[in-house]
Structure formats: structure tokens, C-alpha cells
Design an enzyme around this catalytic site. Structure first.
Site, PDB file in Angstrom:
ATOM      1  CG  HIS A 174     -52.973  -2.628  24.161  1.00 14.07           C
ATOM      2  ND1 HIS A 174     -51.998  -2.572  23.330  1.00 14.07           N
ATOM      3  CD2 HIS A 174     -53.262  -4.177  24.098  1.00 14.07           C
ATOM      4  CE1 HIS A 174     -51.235  -3.619  22.911  1.00 14.07           C
ATOM      5  NE2 HIS A 174     -52.033  -4.435  23.275  1.00 14.07           N
ATOM      6  CE1 TYR A 201     -45.393  -7.064  19.408  1.00 12.72           C
ATOM      7  CE2 TYR A 201     -43.788  -8.564  20.044  1.00 12.72           C
ATOM      8  CZ  TYR A 201     -44.510  -7.490  20.291  1.00 12.72           C
ATOM      9  OH  TYR A 201     -44.466  -6.958  21.439  1.00 12.72           O
TER      10      TYR A 201
END
Length: 228
Positions: free
Chosen positions: A193, A69
Site C-alpha cells: 500500500h 478519507y
């Protein structure tokens, strides 16, 4: 690589890779980027956290991510995970929705996946660093050789293992490992995903958690407590 310490159980796998010219170039480049004032996530000392929490001999399941992230305070070295107190990002929210649908478990309040890692779930990103605010910014800089070696080491073991592949990037990485071919004694669970852009294209309803446990139990490797 900077000041990262290789966890003992992964040392034999990674020391030859880290001695390569590519790895040394990666380490020098990361040092230069930080010296230039760029913010790199996750912080130094946590970039190999997935390997530290999940020793090679303990791996029962591998979940492959793409890169960390890139928001402030999010990445802490485990793919898809954020530390307690940090709001779960959208992909993790969708993972929790599937967890609820698959196993009937309540959606966790915390985004910290460390309890999974401690049970043998290797939460490994392909690229282990990223520049703040720039997704994919450290791709192709040399991390692939490191993480490919980790995946290959798991796949080469005799112990039956589950490889959960979310999205084309994870499937591409797994395809580079010969031991994950059709004749493999491992289980590959592949789907779209969990990101909001693709989760409705096959991630939801893929039942990765129950399928992993069914396989592990059938092969005498126990089950993973997916509750958080």
C-alpha cells in the site's frame, strides 16, 4: 444508500444488489447515523461519484481503495482523491512520488484524480462511507456487496482491464472475484500500500502506471494520460 442515484451504466449491475435486505439495512443505518448527528463522509450525493465519472463500458483500469478519507473536506467519492485546494494526504503524496519515478512526470499540485476517472480509471473504495475521524468505521456494514458487484462486473467483461491492487485489503477483495483468477485475460498489478507505513515495502518501484499503459496499449485499449 440514502438518496444516492445509481449511474445509468451501472444500474443493471447494482439494482439487484440494492434491492437486497443487506443494502436496505445499510441505507437505514446510514440515515440513522446522520439523524443522530454523526458526520459521514463523503457527503450525500457524492458517494457513487466513482461510478458516475467512470461508466462501466469505459473502465480500462481499476484502483481499489479501502475506505474514504475521514478528515474534514477530504473525501469526495473517488478512492485516494481529494478535491482541488485540499492538501494531498500522505498516501496520495506517495502515489505522486511513484508517478514521478515511474513516468518522469512532475508531482501534481492538486490531489484531484478526476482526470484519471474520466479516462476510464475506476477509483473505487471497498467501503463508500466513513464516520468523521474514525477510519474503517463503516466496514462490514453492507458496502462490500455493492463494490464486489462492481468489481465482478468489470472482471466479467471481455475487454482486457488492469486491476491495480495496493495492499492486502485490495488483494483480498480481488480474490473474491472468480474472473480475476490465474487464467484471467486481465492484468493484476499488486504491491504494498502507498501509505507511509508500507510504501517502502514494495510500493515504491512497482511501476504501476507504466505497466498499466504497456498492457492497455498491447491490447488495443490505448493508454491513460496520467498527468494531472
Amino acid at each position: 444508500m440514502g438518496t444516492e442515484t445509481i449511474p445509468e451504466s451501472w444500474r443493471a449491475v447494482l439494482e439487484p444488489v440494492l434491492a437486497s435486505r443487506e443494502a436496505r439495512r445499510l441505507g437505514g443505518w446510514l440515515t440513522a447515523e446522520e439523524a443522530a448527528g454523526k458526520r459521514v463522509y463523503p457527503p450525500r450525493g457524492t458517494r457513487l461519484a466513482a461510478l458516475a465519472l467512470t461508466p462501466l463500458e469505459a473502465v480500462r483500469c481499476v484502483i481499489l481503495g479501502q475506505d474514504p478519507y475521514h478528515g474534514e473536506g477530504q473525501a469526495h467519492g473517488l478512492a485516494f482523491s481529494v478535491q482541488a485546494g485540499v492538501k494531498p494526504p500522505p498516501s496520495l503524496v506517495n502515489i505522486y512520488k511513484e508517478l514521478e519515478s515511474d513516468l518522469g512526470l512532475p508531482r501534481p499540485a492538486s490531489g484531484d484524480l478526476s482526470p484519471w476517472a474520466r479516462q476510464g480509471v475506476l477509483l473505487l473504495n471497498n467501503t463508500l462511507t466513513v464516520e468523521a475521524g474514525l477510519a474503517g468505521s463503516h466496514a462490514g456494514r453492507g458496502w462490500d456487496a455493492v463494490t464486489d458487484a462492481c468489481v465482478a462486473a468489470v472482471a466479467a467483461r471481455e475487454a482486457p482491464t488492469v486491476f491495480i491492487l495496493w495492499g492486502s485489503h485490495a488483494r483480498k477483495k480481488a480474490s473474491r472475484v472468480p474472473a480475476l483468477g490465474r487464467a484471467s485475460h486481465h492484468l493484476i498489478v499488486a504491491s504494498a500500500h502507498p501509505s507511509p507505513l508500507s510504501a517502502h515495502n514494495g510500493f515504491f518501484g512497482s511501476r504501476p502506471f507504466s505497466r498499466a499503459n504497456e498492457f492497455l496499449e498491447a491490447n488495443g485499449r490505448g493508454t491513460i494520460d496520467w498527468r494531472l
